[in-house]
Design a protein around this motif. Structure first.
Motif, PDB file in Angstrom:
ATOM      1  N   ILE A  31     -20.015   3.985  30.811  1.00  0.00           N
ATOM      2  CA  ILE A  31     -19.297   4.411  29.608  1.00  0.00           C
ATOM      3  C   ILE A  31     -18.427   3.277  29.064  1.00  0.00           C
ATOM      4  CG2 ILE A  31     -17.189   5.376  30.605  1.00  0.00           C
ATOM      5  CD1 ILE A  31     -19.245   7.021  27.859  1.00  0.00           C
ATOM      6  N   HIS A  32     -18.121   2.296  29.897  1.00  0.00           N
ATOM      7  CA  HIS A  32     -17.336   1.144  29.448  1.00  0.00           C
ATOM      8  C   HIS A  32     -18.199   0.074  28.770  1.00  0.00           C
ATOM      9  CE1 HIS A  32     -14.410   2.975  32.155  1.00  0.00           C
ATOM     10  NE2 HIS A  32     -13.497   2.341  31.442  1.00  0.00           N
ATOM     11  N   PHE A  33     -19.498   0.130  28.925  1.00  0.00           N
ATOM     12  CA  PHE A  33     -20.381  -0.886  28.337  1.00  0.00           C
ATOM     13  C   PHE A  33     -20.201  -1.053  26.826  1.00  0.00           C
ATOM     14  CE2 PHE A  33     -23.909  -0.739  31.816  1.00  0.00           C
ATOM     15  CZ  PHE A  33     -23.024  -1.273  32.724  1.00  0.00           C
ATOM     16  N   PRO A  34     -20.210   0.028  26.029  1.00  0.00           N
ATOM     17  CA  PRO A  34     -20.056  -0.163  24.575  1.00  0.00           C
ATOM     18  C   PRO A  34     -18.745  -0.860  24.202  1.00  0.00           C
ATOM     19  CG  PRO A  34     -20.805   2.061  25.028  1.00  0.00           C
ATOM     20  CD  PRO A  34     -20.467   1.435  26.344  1.00  0.00           C
ATOM     21  N   ILE A  35     -17.674  -0.553  24.903  1.00  0.00           N
ATOM     22  CA  ILE A  35     -16.382  -1.188  24.626  1.00  0.00           C
ATOM     23  C   ILE A  35     -16.463  -2.674  24.924  1.00  0.00           C
ATOM     24  CG2 ILE A  35     -13.933  -1.230  25.282  1.00  0.00           C
ATOM     25  CD1 ILE A  35     -14.356   1.764  26.109  1.00  0.00           C
ATOM     26  N   TRP A  36     -17.066  -3.022  26.051  1.00  0.00           N
ATOM     27  CA  TRP A  36     -17.178  -4.423  26.444  1.00  0.00           C
ATOM     28  C   TRP A  36     -18.115  -5.180  25.510  1.00  0.00           C
ATOM     29  CZ3 TRP A  36     -18.133  -3.286  32.309  1.00  0.00           C
ATOM     30  CH2 TRP A  36     -16.960  -2.801  32.875  1.00  0.00           C
ATOM     31  N   ILE A  37     -19.193  -4.545  25.090  1.00  0.00           N
ATOM     32  CA  ILE A  37     -20.130  -5.193  24.163  1.00  0.00           C
ATOM     33  C   ILE A  37     -19.454  -5.423  22.822  1.00  0.00           C
ATOM     34  CG2 ILE A  37     -22.258  -4.856  22.843  1.00  0.00           C
ATOM     35  CD1 ILE A  37     -23.357  -3.378  25.351  1.00  0.00           C
ATOM     36  N   TYR A  38     -18.755  -4.425  22.318  1.00  0.00           N
ATOM     37  CA  TYR A  38     -18.077  -4.539  21.028  1.00  0.00           C
ATOM     38  C   TYR A  38     -17.007  -5.630  21.052  1.00  0.00           C
ATOM     39  CZ  TYR A  38     -15.438  -3.280  16.877  1.00  0.00           C
ATOM     40  OH  TYR A  38     -14.782  -3.320  15.678  1.00  0.00           O
ATOM     41  N   SER A  39     -16.281  -5.734  22.164  1.00  0.00           N
ATOM     42  CA  SER A  39     -15.213  -6.733  22.257  1.00  0.00           C
ATOM     43  C   SER A  39     -15.734  -8.113  22.645  1.00  0.00           C
ATOM     44  CB  SER A  39     -14.145  -6.285  23.254  1.00  0.00           C
ATOM     45  OG  SER A  39     -14.674  -6.251  24.564  1.00  0.00           O
ATOM     46  N   GLY A  40     -17.015  -8.210  22.991  1.00  0.00           N
ATOM     47  CA  GLY A  40     -17.612  -9.494  23.360  1.00  0.00           C
ATOM     48  C   GLY A  40     -17.333  -9.917  24.790  1.00  0.00           C
ATOM     49  N   ASN A  41     -16.931  -8.991  25.645  1.00  0.00           N
ATOM     50  CA  ASN A  41     -16.588  -9.311  27.030  1.00  0.00           C
ATOM     51  C   ASN A  41     -17.622  -8.850  28.041  1.00  0.00           C
ATOM     52  OD1 ASN A  41     -14.121 -10.436  26.289  1.00  0.00           O
ATOM     53  ND2 ASN A  41     -13.133  -8.435  26.285  1.00  0.00           N
ATOM     54  N   TYR A  45     -17.424  -9.721  32.097  1.00  0.00           N
ATOM     55  CA  TYR A  45     -17.105  -8.729  33.125  1.00  0.00           C
ATOM     56  C   TYR A  45     -18.112  -8.766  34.272  1.00  0.00           C
ATOM     57  CZ  TYR A  45     -13.191  -6.290  31.006  1.00  0.00           C
ATOM     58  OH  TYR A  45     -11.951  -5.969  30.515  1.00  0.00           O
ATOM     59  N   PHE A  46     -19.342  -9.115  33.975  1.00  0.00           N
ATOM     60  CA  PHE A  46     -20.346  -9.141  35.039  1.00  0.00           C
ATOM     61  C   PHE A  46     -20.383 -10.465  35.772  1.00  0.00           C
ATOM     62  CE2 PHE A  46     -21.636  -5.254  33.139  1.00  0.00           C
ATOM     63  CZ  PHE A  46     -22.101  -4.524  34.222  1.00  0.00           C
ATOM     64  N   THR A  47     -20.173 -11.564  35.074  1.00  0.00           N
ATOM     65  CA  THR A  47     -20.195 -12.853  35.761  1.00  0.00           C
ATOM     66  C   THR A  47     -18.957 -13.059  36.623  1.00  0.00           C
ATOM     67  OG1 THR A  47     -19.267 -13.944  33.816  1.00  0.00           O
ATOM     68  CG2 THR A  47     -21.670 -13.977  34.060  1.00  0.00           C
ATOM     69  N   SER A  48     -17.846 -12.445  36.259  1.00  0.00           N
ATOM     70  CA  SER A  48     -16.629 -12.567  37.067  1.00  0.00           C
ATOM     71  C   SER A  48     -16.463 -11.407  38.049  1.00  0.00           C
ATOM     72  CB  SER A  48     -15.408 -12.638  36.155  1.00  0.00           C
ATOM     73  OG  SER A  48     -15.242 -11.415  35.465  1.00  0.00           O
ATOM     74  N   LEU A  49     -17.431 -10.518  38.092  1.00  0.00           N
ATOM     75  CA  LEU A  49     -17.445  -9.354  38.987  1.00  0.00           C
ATOM     76  C   LEU A  49     -16.297  -8.381  38.729  1.00  0.00           C
ATOM     77  CD1 LEU A  49     -18.432 -11.100  42.335  1.00  0.00           C
ATOM     78  CD2 LEU A  49     -19.933  -9.987  40.695  1.00  0.00           C
ATOM     79  N   PHE A  51     -16.487  -5.838  36.904  1.00  0.00           N
ATOM     80  CA  PHE A  51     -17.036  -4.486  36.813  1.00  0.00           C
ATOM     81  C   PHE A  51     -16.825  -3.720  38.115  1.00  0.00           C
ATOM     82  CE2 PHE A  51     -20.458  -6.819  38.725  1.00  0.00           C
ATOM     83  CZ  PHE A  51     -21.080  -5.906  39.571  1.00  0.00           C
ATOM     84  N   ILE A  52     -16.688  -4.456  39.214  1.00  0.00           N
ATOM     85  CA  ILE A  52     -16.448  -3.810  40.506  1.00  0.00           C
ATOM     86  C   ILE A  52     -15.099  -3.100  40.493  1.00  0.00           C
ATOM     87  CG2 ILE A  52     -16.089  -4.245  42.977  1.00  0.00           C
ATOM     88  CD1 ILE A  52     -18.160  -6.495  42.712  1.00  0.00           C
ATOM     89  N   GLU A  53     -14.131  -3.672  39.784  1.00  0.00           N
ATOM     90  CA  GLU A  53     -12.814  -3.052  39.654  1.00  0.00           C
ATOM     91  C   GLU A  53     -12.924  -1.662  39.040  1.00  0.00           C
ATOM     92  OE1 GLU A  53      -8.749  -3.810  37.053  1.00  0.00           O
ATOM     93  OE2 GLU A  53     -10.166  -5.442  37.325  1.00  0.00           O
ATOM     94  N   VAL A  54     -13.761  -1.514  38.033  1.00  0.00           N
ATOM     95  CA  VAL A  54     -13.930  -0.218  37.377  1.00  0.00           C
ATOM     96  C   VAL A  54     -14.557   0.782  38.341  1.00  0.00           C
ATOM     97  CG1 VAL A  54     -15.094   0.987  35.487  1.00  0.00           C
ATOM     98  CG2 VAL A  54     -14.078  -1.255  35.094  1.00  0.00           C
ATOM     99  N   MET A  55     -15.518   0.334  39.117  1.00  0.00           N
ATOM    100  CA  MET A  55     -16.159   1.245  40.076  1.00  0.00           C
ATOM    101  C   MET A  55     -15.197   1.651  41.190  1.00  0.00           C
ATOM    102  SD  MET A  55     -20.109   0.094  40.233  1.00  0.00           S
ATOM    103  CE  MET A  55     -20.517   1.593  41.074  1.00  0.00           C
TER     104      MET A  55
END
Length: 89
Positions: A31-41, A45-49, A51-55
């Motif tokens: 559910i966070h993907f659209p926000i990250w895509i829109y903001s250009g991040n 988020y995936f290269t710096s890992l 996304f694990i923080e969200v999980m």
């Protein structure tokens, strides 16, 4: 409300509790993907890992929901986390 109040509450069972918490965390991540895509991040988020923080946070929120049986506990924790991020980042 959607992830813990409805989805987790409907799917949770004592035998496979962690399985459903992990599934819920993965859905919470998506559910966070659209926000990250829109903001250009998104790539960042995936290269710096990060996304694990969200999980991990989702697993914490889900566990507190299961222990307290109240949706307000994870909501307050999420609000507190958002406040800390806003203040210090």
């Amino acid at each position: 409300m959607v992830f813990r109040g409805w989805l987790l509450n409907v799917t949770i069972c004592e035998n496979r509790k962690w399985f459903y918490i992990i599934i819920n965390a993965a859905m919470f991540l998506t559910i966070h993907f659209p926000i990250w895509i829109y903001s250009g991040n998104f790539i960042g988020y995936f290269t710096s890992l990060q996304f694990i923080e969200v999980m991990v946070l989702s697993a914490i929120f889900s566990t507190t929901f299961i222990k307290s049986r109240s949706i307000f506990v994870p909501i307050i924790l999420h609000m507190y986390y958002d406040l800390l991020v806003f203040m210090f980042i």
